[in-house]
Design a protein around this motif. Sequence first.
Motif, mmCIF file in Angstrom:
data_model
loop_
_atom_site.group_PDB
_atom_site.id
_atom_site.type_symbol
_atom_site.label_atom_id
_atom_site.label_comp_id
_atom_site.label_asym_id
_atom_site.label_seq_id
_atom_site.Cartn_x
_atom_site.Cartn_y
_atom_site.Cartn_z
ATOM 1 N N LYS A 61 0.860 -1.184 0.000
ATOM 2 C CA LYS A 61 0.000 0.000 0.000
ATOM 3 C C LYS A 61 0.891 1.226 0.000
ATOM 4 O O LYS A 61 1.781 1.374 0.838
ATOM 5 N N MET A 62 0.653 2.139 -0.948
ATOM 6 C CA MET A 62 1.400 3.387 -1.034
ATOM 7 C C MET A 62 0.657 4.434 -0.219
ATOM 8 O O MET A 62 -0.505 4.713 -0.480
ATOM 9 N N THR A 92 4.798 10.390 -4.749
ATOM 10 C CA THR A 92 4.293 9.295 -5.566
ATOM 11 C C THR A 92 2.860 9.584 -5.967
ATOM 12 O O THR A 92 2.138 10.283 -5.266
ATOM 13 N N SER A 93 2.470 9.041 -7.103
ATOM 14 C CA SER A 93 1.089 9.190 -7.567
ATOM 15 C C SER A 93 0.707 7.940 -8.335
ATOM 16 O O SER A 93 1.549 7.111 -8.661
ATOM 17 N N GLY A 94 -0.575 7.821 -8.634
ATOM 18 C CA GLY A 94 -1.067 6.654 -9.358
ATOM 19 C C GLY A 94 -1.817 5.729 -8.431
ATOM 20 O O GLY A 94 -2.365 6.154 -7.408
ATOM 21 N N ASP A 95 -1.835 4.455 -8.785
ATOM 22 C CA ASP A 95 -2.524 3.458 -7.962
ATOM 23 C C ASP A 95 -1.837 3.355 -6.610
ATOM 24 O O ASP A 95 -0.621 3.469 -6.506
ATOM 25 N N MET A 112 2.362 3.200 -10.852
ATOM 26 C CA MET A 112 2.692 4.304 -9.952
ATOM 27 C C MET A 112 3.819 5.117 -10.550
ATOM 28 O O MET A 112 4.647 4.610 -11.292
ATOM 29 N N THR A 113 3.812 6.412 -10.221
ATOM 30 C CA THR A 113 4.841 7.330 -10.683
ATOM 31 C C THR A 113 5.575 7.889 -9.479
ATOM 32 O O THR A 113 4.948 8.299 -8.502
ATOM 33 N N ILE A 114 6.891 7.904 -9.559
ATOM 34 C CA ILE A 114 7.750 8.426 -8.500
ATOM 35 C C ILE A 114 8.467 9.644 -9.049
ATOM 36 O O ILE A 114 9.033 9.595 -10.130
#
Length: 133
Positions: A61-62, A92-95, A112-114
Amino acid sequence: MIEVIIVIAILAVIFGTGSLFMFDAIGRSVALNEQNLVSTLLMGQRTKALSNVNQTSHGLKMEANQYTLFEGVSFAAGTNKRAVAKGAGVTTSGDTEFVFGQLSGTSTPASMTITDGAKTATIDVNAEGRIEW
């Protein structure tokens, strides 16, 4: 004497240019280090799911300041949660949730994007559980 001044000026230009490249490399290493961390965490969770550790699914889980590893079909129903801190200056973004199925390692496709402000890295997980970065 003029030769010494010219040599010093040339060296100053060389070192000045080199330091610009060094700072760019340091900036890239922040995003790459975080990408490597998340990829390693995801691979570890997938391996645990494939190996049927504790006879359950495994996921990540982010969250805002951390990544949380868990056992179970979802974070909400998960057990054995363990937090891993995010790197400083990284967003971070995305799922936000990645779950790998018990014994199959399959997953719902997610991405996900970092980013660290200057550099961006993307991590994708496909339906078979393959982690691409």
